[in-house]
Write a protein that holds these residues in place. Sequence first.
Motif, PDB file in Angstrom:
ATOM      1  N   GLY A   1       4.730   7.876   4.466  1.00 35.72           N
ATOM      2  CA  GLY A   1       3.455   7.836   3.765  1.00 35.72           C
ATOM      3  C   GLY A   1       3.088   9.200   3.201  1.00 35.72           C
ATOM      4  O   GLY A   1       3.124  10.196   3.908  1.00 35.72           O
TER       5      GLY A   1
ATOM      6  N   LEU B   1       2.069   0.696   6.657  1.00 34.49           N
ATOM      7  CA  LEU B   1       2.014   0.470   5.205  1.00 34.49           C
ATOM      8  C   LEU B   1       1.821  -1.016   4.932  1.00 34.49           C
ATOM      9  O   LEU B   1       2.569  -1.846   5.452  1.00 34.49           O
TER      10      LEU B   1
ATOM     11  N   LYS C   1      -2.392   2.438   3.254  1.00 37.12           N
ATOM     12  CA  LYS C   1      -1.777   3.033   4.435  1.00 37.12           C
ATOM     13  C   LYS C   1      -2.811   3.218   5.536  1.00 37.12           C
ATOM     14  O   LYS C   1      -3.973   3.504   5.265  1.00 37.12           O
TER      15      LYS C   1
END
Length: 194
Positions: free
Chosen positions: A133, A153, A160
């Motif tokens: 992420g 995710l 996220k």
Amino acid sequence: MPLPAPGRATTWIAERAEASHYVLSEHVIRSLMAGRIAVPQIETALRSGRIIEEHRHGGRDPAYLLCAVHDGKPVHAVAAPRTDGWLAVIHAYVPAPPFWRTALHRSPGGPAMSDSITSCYFCGGAIKQVTVGNFDYRLEGRLYVIKKVPAGLCEQCGEKYVDAEVGRRLNALIAEQAFTGSEAVGVIDYAVAP
Ligand SMILES: [Zn+2]
């Protein structure tokens, strides 16, 4: 201007779309920038979509999940009529497995994950744990990116989620300005772009 009367939401939303009397959330903008959705798809959903779910979160006014077909592909948009007469488009995506079995039907159950969040607040999509992420933030006008963050995710919309421990470490890293490198970024100035 009142909210749509019961049974009038589809028409109310289509009229707002027709009049460009809607706003897109930052969540939608992030999906646009990631190439997961485009405005024509969203407008098709608003103008000709069928309401397949009504969402009510904690006493807020209802939001509607609309489903339509654009260029042969299904599209979903979550739209919330506001009491000021505007329509807020909260979220838009192309429905796909594993969370959507078909454009109209959610998959039964969905992937189980006992140690973290299992479904996305925004779209209901399934959450997968990843370690790539990238989080962007701005401090005093400058853009910073935090890479390779462990995060959940959403496989559907890309939202996220980080757990408490990661959140505390992110907070500390930002506070300490613990930079490990720098990169050039592409910029689009909306005001001067052709
Ligand atoms: Zn999502």
